[in-house]
Scaffold this active site. Structure first.
Site, mmCIF file in Angstrom:
data_model
loop_
_atom_site.group_PDB
_atom_site.id
_atom_site.type_symbol
_atom_site.label_atom_id
_atom_site.label_comp_id
_atom_site.label_asym_id
_atom_site.label_seq_id
_atom_site.Cartn_x
_atom_site.Cartn_y
_atom_site.Cartn_z
ATOM 1 N N HIS A 48 0.870 -1.187 0.000
ATOM 2 C CA HIS A 48 0.000 0.000 0.000
ATOM 3 C C HIS A 48 0.900 1.228 0.000
ATOM 4 O O HIS A 48 1.336 1.722 1.026
ATOM 5 C CB HIS A 48 -0.979 -0.074 1.177
ATOM 6 C CG HIS A 48 -1.907 -1.231 1.001
ATOM 7 N ND1 HIS A 48 -3.158 -1.094 0.445
ATOM 8 C CD2 HIS A 48 -1.721 -2.557 1.204
ATOM 9 C CE1 HIS A 48 -3.716 -2.292 0.332
ATOM 10 N NE2 HIS A 48 -2.873 -3.195 0.791
ATOM 11 N N ARG A 74 20.668 -13.177 8.419
ATOM 12 C CA ARG A 74 19.204 -13.118 8.443
ATOM 13 C C ARG A 74 18.560 -13.949 7.332
ATOM 14 O O ARG A 74 17.365 -14.239 7.376
ATOM 15 C CB ARG A 74 18.728 -11.679 8.327
ATOM 16 C CG ARG A 74 19.062 -11.057 6.975
ATOM 17 C CD ARG A 74 18.423 -9.727 6.835
ATOM 18 N NE ARG A 74 19.008 -8.943 5.758
ATOM 19 C CZ ARG A 74 18.565 -7.741 5.434
ATOM 20 N NH1 ARG A 74 17.571 -7.206 6.091
ATOM 21 N NH2 ARG A 74 19.125 -7.083 4.451
ATOM 22 N N ASP A 86 -3.139 8.194 5.371
ATOM 23 C CA ASP A 86 -4.329 9.043 5.468
ATOM 24 C C ASP A 86 -5.585 8.177 5.349
ATOM 25 O O ASP A 86 -5.533 7.028 4.900
ATOM 26 C CB ASP A 86 -4.284 10.174 4.424
ATOM 27 C CG ASP A 86 -4.369 9.651 3.008
ATOM 28 O OD1 ASP A 86 -5.403 9.050 2.649
ATOM 29 O OD2 ASP A 86 -3.392 9.812 2.248
ATOM 30 N N LEU A 87 -6.702 8.769 5.779
ATOM 31 C CA LEU A 87 -7.923 7.971 5.900
ATOM 32 C C LEU A 87 -8.440 7.461 4.551
ATOM 33 O O LEU A 87 -8.989 6.365 4.465
ATOM 34 C CB LEU A 87 -9.008 8.783 6.617
ATOM 35 C CG LEU A 87 -10.257 7.996 7.000
ATOM 36 C CD1 LEU A 87 -9.958 6.858 7.966
ATOM 37 C CD2 LEU A 87 -11.303 8.917 7.606
ATOM 38 N N ARG A 90 -7.997 -5.545 2.571
ATOM 39 C CA ARG A 90 -7.359 -6.461 3.529
ATOM 40 C C ARG A 90 -8.307 -7.001 4.587
ATOM 41 O O ARG A 90 -7.894 -7.833 5.392
ATOM 42 C CB ARG A 90 -6.153 -5.779 4.176
ATOM 43 C CG ARG A 90 -5.091 -5.323 3.192
ATOM 44 C CD ARG A 90 -4.487 -6.464 2.385
ATOM 45 N NE ARG A 90 -3.460 -5.988 1.452
ATOM 46 C CZ ARG A 90 -2.769 -6.781 0.661
ATOM 47 N NH1 ARG A 90 -2.983 -8.083 0.639
ATOM 48 N NH2 ARG A 90 -1.865 -6.283 -0.163
HETATM 49 C C1 LIG Z 1 -6.193 -10.519 -1.911
HETATM 50 C C2 LIG Z 1 -4.986 -9.860 -2.513
HETATM 51 C C3 LIG Z 1 -4.077 -10.620 -3.244
HETATM 52 C C4 LIG Z 1 -2.949 -10.038 -3.811
HETATM 53 N N1 LIG Z 1 -2.070 -10.807 -4.524
HETATM 54 C C5 LIG Z 1 -0.976 -10.238 -5.061
HETATM 55 C C6 LIG Z 1 -0.026 -11.010 -5.805
HETATM 56 O O1 LIG Z 1 -0.173 -12.216 -5.962
HETATM 57 N N2 LIG Z 1 1.068 -10.413 -6.323
HETATM 58 C C7 LIG Z 1 1.264 -9.056 -6.177
HETATM 59 O O2 LIG Z 1 2.265 -8.552 -6.683
HETATM 60 N N3 LIG Z 1 0.389 -8.298 -5.478
HETATM 61 C C8 LIG Z 1 -0.713 -8.837 -4.926
HETATM 62 N N4 LIG Z 1 -1.586 -8.057 -4.211
HETATM 63 C C9 LIG Z 1 -1.268 -6.636 -4.016
HETATM 64 C C10 LIG Z 1 -2.097 -5.720 -4.960
HETATM 65 O O3 LIG Z 1 -1.744 -5.948 -6.305
HETATM 66 C C11 LIG Z 1 -1.856 -4.246 -4.588
HETATM 67 O O4 LIG Z 1 -0.493 -3.947 -4.777
HETATM 68 C C12 LIG Z 1 -2.210 -3.916 -3.158
HETATM 69 O O5 LIG Z 1 -3.463 -4.446 -2.823
HETATM 70 C C13 LIG Z 1 -2.223 -2.406 -2.953
HETATM 71 O O6 LIG Z 1 -3.317 -1.883 -3.660
HETATM 72 P P1 LIG Z 1 -3.237 -0.492 -4.367
HETATM 73 O O7 LIG Z 1 -2.156 -0.461 -5.376
HETATM 74 O O8 LIG Z 1 -4.612 -0.167 -4.850
HETATM 75 O O9 LIG Z 1 -2.932 0.473 -3.081
HETATM 76 P P2 LIG Z 1 -1.899 1.628 -2.887
HETATM 77 O O10 LIG Z 1 -0.526 1.284 -3.302
HETATM 78 O O11 LIG Z 1 -2.106 2.077 -1.460
HETATM 79 O O12 LIG Z 1 -2.408 2.773 -3.809
HETATM 80 C C14 LIG Z 1 -3.643 3.424 -3.511
HETATM 81 C C15 LIG Z 1 -4.189 3.938 -4.825
HETATM 82 O O13 LIG Z 1 -3.327 4.947 -5.319
HETATM 83 C C16 LIG Z 1 -3.265 4.865 -6.732
HETATM 84 N N5 LIG Z 1 -1.893 4.550 -7.126
HETATM 85 C C17 LIG Z 1 -0.870 4.151 -6.309
HETATM 86 N N6 LIG Z 1 0.243 4.001 -7.026
HETATM 87 C C18 LIG Z 1 -0.071 4.289 -8.303
HETATM 88 C C19 LIG Z 1 0.654 4.304 -9.518
HETATM 89 N N7 LIG Z 1 1.946 3.981 -9.584
HETATM 90 N N8 LIG Z 1 -0.008 4.646 -10.634
HETATM 91 C C20 LIG Z 1 -1.299 4.971 -10.632
HETATM 92 N N9 LIG Z 1 -2.059 4.970 -9.510
HETATM 93 C C21 LIG Z 1 -1.445 4.637 -8.376
HETATM 94 C C22 LIG Z 1 -4.234 3.779 -7.161
HETATM 95 O O14 LIG Z 1 -5.483 4.338 -7.376
HETATM 96 C C23 LIG Z 1 -4.292 2.896 -5.941
HETATM 97 O O15 LIG Z 1 -5.479 2.127 -5.849
HETATM 98 C C24 LIG Z 1 -2.725 -8.636 -3.636
HETATM 99 C C25 LIG Z 1 -3.643 -7.872 -2.896
HETATM 100 C C26 LIG Z 1 -4.744 -8.457 -2.339
HETATM 101 C C27 LIG Z 1 -5.713 -7.613 -1.532
#
Ligand SMILES: Cc1cc2nc3c(=O)[nH]c(=O)nc-3n(C[C@H](O)[C@H](O)[C@H](O)COP(=O)(O)OP(=O)(O)OC[C@H]3O[C@@H](n4cnc5c(N)ncnc54)[C@H](O)[C@@H]3O)c2cc1C
Length: 232
Positions: free
Chosen positions: A90, A166, A182-183, A193
């Site tokens: 995240h 390690r 942030d919220l 999660r």
């Molecule tokens: C059940 C589950 C299984 C998963 N399995 C895997 C897996 O097998 N392999 C794996 O690699 N990951 C896996 N993930 C991780 C998933 O791919 C996301 O990386 C993770 O859930 C964070 O989500 P996010 O990118 O939306 O959140 P954050 O990184 O917190 O980002 C929040 C939001 O900000 C925006 N944002 C952030 N960065 C960018 C960017 N670079 N460009 C554009 N917008 C952006 C998007 O709108 C994003 O939704 C899994 C997650 C879950 C919940």
């Protein structure tokens, strides 16, 4: 640290809410509403809590999510590395974590007492039910972490650098980090999660965060929790 801002998680972990930017007498809902009202120049007005709830609900439902970013929360978390890795995905959160290079780490591991069956329908997931020979799994697991802990100590005693020693420690080793988010992004984290497809151990930490927010700002969190579904 008070009783209300600390929750034990798994066998040796915890989540603590160690800081936020919510002023005395203020609350999360009002902070979000105030940030949104600046667009019409009405952010100085005091409104009843119910008006703020109506506005914040509208914002969430219509994906005006930026006002939620004005609430900032800081947690101290102790969890297995495997859970830590999920948190690190995240990217909007700020993180500082324990180092395994600066000093010798505690060889402290999460030791499950229930071993879940591999899911047949979801390749990433487990079933809710326990395997047939749970006792044997406990023994195998315990033996493996004891061997790993001993190997780590022996390598350190041989003079091997901590950053290499390690390498023998498994994913269920506990680590600690400070996590500020942030919220808006926390709502997104909780949506992903706390879901049934998230790993149970990681879900336990999401539930603890949810409970800490409820304890910190009961009225606001009662309303906000229902809005998490809009943060996909
Ligand atoms: C059940 C589950 C299984 C998963 N399995 C895997 C897996 O097998 N392999 C794996 O690699 N990951 C896996 N993930 C991780 C998933 O791919 C996301 O990386 C993770 O859930 C964070 O989500 P996010 O990118 O939306 O959140 P954050 O990184 O917190 O980002 C929040 C939001 O900000 C925006 N944002 C952030 N960065 C960018 C960017 N670079 N460009 C554009 N917008 C952006 C998007 O709108 C994003 O939704 C899994 C997650 C879950 C919940």
């Amino acid at each position: 640290m008070g009783h209300f801002d600390h929750i034990d998680v798994l066998d040796k972990g915890f989540v603590e809410l160690i800081g936020d930017n919510i002023a005395d007498g203020d609350n999360m809902i009002s902070m979000i509403a105030r940030a949104a009202r600046v667009s019409t120049g009405k952010d100085g007005e005091q409104r009843p809590f119910e008006d703020d709830v109506r506005l914040v609900t509208f914002l969430a439902e219509h994906r005006h999510h930026s006002p939620f970013e004005h609430v900032i929360l800081t947690f101290r978390i102790k969890a297995p590395l495997s859970v830590n890795i999920h948190f690190l995905r995240h990217r909007t959160a700020k993180v500082n974590a324990e180092s395994a290079r600066y000093r010798k780490v505690r060889t402290e591991f999460y030791e499950p007492v229930i071993f879940r069956r591999q899911s047949k329908v979801n390749k990433q997931a487990s079933e809710i039910d326990v395997i047939d020979d749970n006792q044997r799994a406990i023994e195998i697991f315990k033996n493996a972490i004891d061997v790993a802990a001993q190997a780590y100590e022996e390598l350190i005693n041989l003079g091997v650098a901590r950053e290499q020693a390690r390498g023998v420690l498994p994913e269920f080793r506990y680590t600690t980090w400070i996590w500020t988010i942030d919220l808006r992004n926390l709502m997104h984290f909780l949506l992903l999660r706390s879901a049934s497809d998230a790993q149970l151990e990681t879900r336990s930490y999401a539930y603890a965060i949810d409970e800490l927010l409820f304890r910190r700002d009961r009225d606001s969190w009662f309303e906000l929790k229902g809005l998490v579904k809009h943060f996909c």
